[in-house]
Design a protein around this motif. Structure first.
Motif, PDB file in Angstrom:
ATOM      1  N   LYS A  25      39.314 119.976  54.037  1.00  0.00           N
ATOM      2  CA  LYS A  25      37.918 119.751  53.645  1.00  0.00           C
ATOM      3  C   LYS A  25      37.722 118.375  53.010  1.00  0.00           C
ATOM      4  N   GLY A  26      38.795 117.599  52.950  1.00  0.00           N
ATOM      5  CA  GLY A  26      38.686 116.239  52.419  1.00  0.00           C
ATOM      6  C   GLY A  26      38.652 116.156  50.903  1.00  0.00           C
ATOM      7  N   LYS A  27      39.015 117.253  50.232  1.00  0.00           N
ATOM      8  CA  LYS A  27      38.992 117.233  48.756  1.00  0.00           C
ATOM      9  C   LYS A  27      40.318 116.687  48.219  1.00  0.00           C
ATOM     10  N   THR A  28      40.508 115.389  48.338  1.00  0.00           N
ATOM     11  CA  THR A  28      41.807 114.788  48.031  1.00  0.00           C
ATOM     12  C   THR A  28      42.207 114.934  46.561  1.00  0.00           C
ATOM     13  N   LYS A  29      41.224 114.891  45.686  1.00  0.00           N
ATOM     14  CA  LYS A  29      41.548 114.995  44.264  1.00  0.00           C
ATOM     15  C   LYS A  29      42.144 116.369  43.935  1.00  0.00           C
ATOM     16  N   GLY A  30      41.496 117.409  44.453  1.00  0.00           N
ATOM     17  CA  GLY A  30      41.989 118.767  44.255  1.00  0.00           C
ATOM     18  C   GLY A  30      43.394 118.936  44.810  1.00  0.00           C
ATOM     19  N   VAL A  31      43.627 118.332  45.977  1.00  0.00           N
ATOM     20  CA  VAL A  31      44.949 118.426  46.600  1.00  0.00           C
ATOM     21  C   VAL A  31      46.014 117.808  45.696  1.00  0.00           C
ATOM     22  N   LYS A  32      45.686 116.659  45.121  1.00  0.00           N
ATOM     23  CA  LYS A  32      46.642 115.980  44.228  1.00  0.00           C
ATOM     24  C   LYS A  32      46.989 116.839  43.022  1.00  0.00           C
ATOM     25  N   VAL A  33      45.953 117.485  42.460  1.00  0.00           N
ATOM     26  CA  VAL A  33      46.188 118.335  41.290  1.00  0.00           C
ATOM     27  C   VAL A  33      47.108 119.498  41.652  1.00  0.00           C
ATOM     28  N   ILE A  34      46.801 120.140  42.786  1.00  0.00           N
ATOM     29  CA  ILE A  34      47.620 121.280  43.204  1.00  0.00           C
ATOM     30  C   ILE A  34      49.043 120.828  43.531  1.00  0.00           C
ATOM     31  N   GLN A  35      49.160 119.646  44.105  1.00  0.00           N
ATOM     32  CA  GLN A  35      50.496 119.122  44.421  1.00  0.00           C
ATOM     33  C   GLN A  35      51.340 118.973  43.142  1.00  0.00           C
ATOM     34  N   MET A  36      50.673 118.544  42.063  1.00  0.00           N
ATOM     35  CA  MET A  36      51.368 118.432  40.778  1.00  0.00           C
ATOM     36  C   MET A  36      51.811 119.796  40.263  1.00  0.00           C
ATOM     37  N   ILE A  37      50.873 120.766  40.329  1.00  0.00           N
ATOM     38  CA  ILE A  37      51.213 122.119  39.874  1.00  0.00           C
ATOM     39  C   ILE A  37      52.366 122.675  40.710  1.00  0.00           C
ATOM     40  N   LEU A  38      52.296 122.404  42.020  1.00  0.00           N
ATOM     41  CA  LEU A  38      53.360 122.893  42.905  1.00  0.00           C
ATOM     42  C   LEU A  38      54.718 122.349  42.485  1.00  0.00           C
ATOM     43  N   ARG A  39      54.739 121.070  42.099  1.00  0.00           N
ATOM     44  CA  ARG A  39      56.031 120.471  41.723  1.00  0.00           C
ATOM     45  C   ARG A  39      56.610 121.132  40.486  1.00  0.00           C
ATOM     46  N   VAL A  40      55.733 121.523  39.561  1.00  0.00           N
ATOM     47  CA  VAL A  40      56.218 122.266  38.394  1.00  0.00           C
ATOM     48  C   VAL A  40      56.776 123.625  38.844  1.00  0.00           C
TER      49      VAL A  40
END
Ligand code: HEM
Length: 119
Positions: A25-40
């Protein structure tokens, strides 16, 4: 420990697909946040996995394999997500993803003794 382990990878799996759909959906900011949570969560999955390993009296080859496939799967989560974000091909990684999931579920739930299913 096993519940924490299962909870961690289960949440990671859900967030992974949430990230993929947000990315579509092009929500790049949300993706970045989730990517951070995923790494934790990856760290938590590894930490709880190692914790489980430490509770095993004799670590045989199946346990080693379980750990290796687990780490392989985490690598695939990270690879697929970052390649999708950068619009690169992911087909070979998706094939590995399916194979690794089958292996990890078989080893975790069927082959190895500890389980949330029969406590
Ligand atoms: C995304 C990555 C991973 C997934 C999807 C996953 C999945 C699972 C599953 C389904 C189980 C069985 C739970 C049950 O029977 O109730 C399990 C158990 C276990 N996992 Fe993982 N795992 C992952 C990563 C890891 C890693 C990185 C390690 C080690 C460093 C690890 C070590 C273990 C151990 C030792 C057990 C207990 C096996 C037993 O005695 O039954 N896992 N995991």
């Amino acid at each position: 420990m096993i519940h924490a382990h299962v909870t961690a990878w289960f949440i990671a799996l859900i967030l992974f697909f949430v990230a993929l759909s947000l990315n579509k959906k092009g929500k790049t900011k949300g993706v970045k946040v989730i990517q951070m949570i995923l790494r934790v969560l990856y760290l938590l999955i590894i930490a709880t996995g190692v914790g489980l390993l430490l509770s095993v009296y004799k670590i045989d080859v199946w346990y080693i394999l379980k750990a290796v496939v687990g780490i392989w799967l985490i690598g695939l989560f990270e690879m697929i997500l970052s390649r999708v974000i950068n619009k690169r091909r992911t087909s070979t990684f998706w094939i590995q993803f399916i194979v690794a999931w089958i292996l990890v579920l078989y080893l975790g739930f069927v082959k190895l003794p500890m389980s949330i299913l029969h406590p």
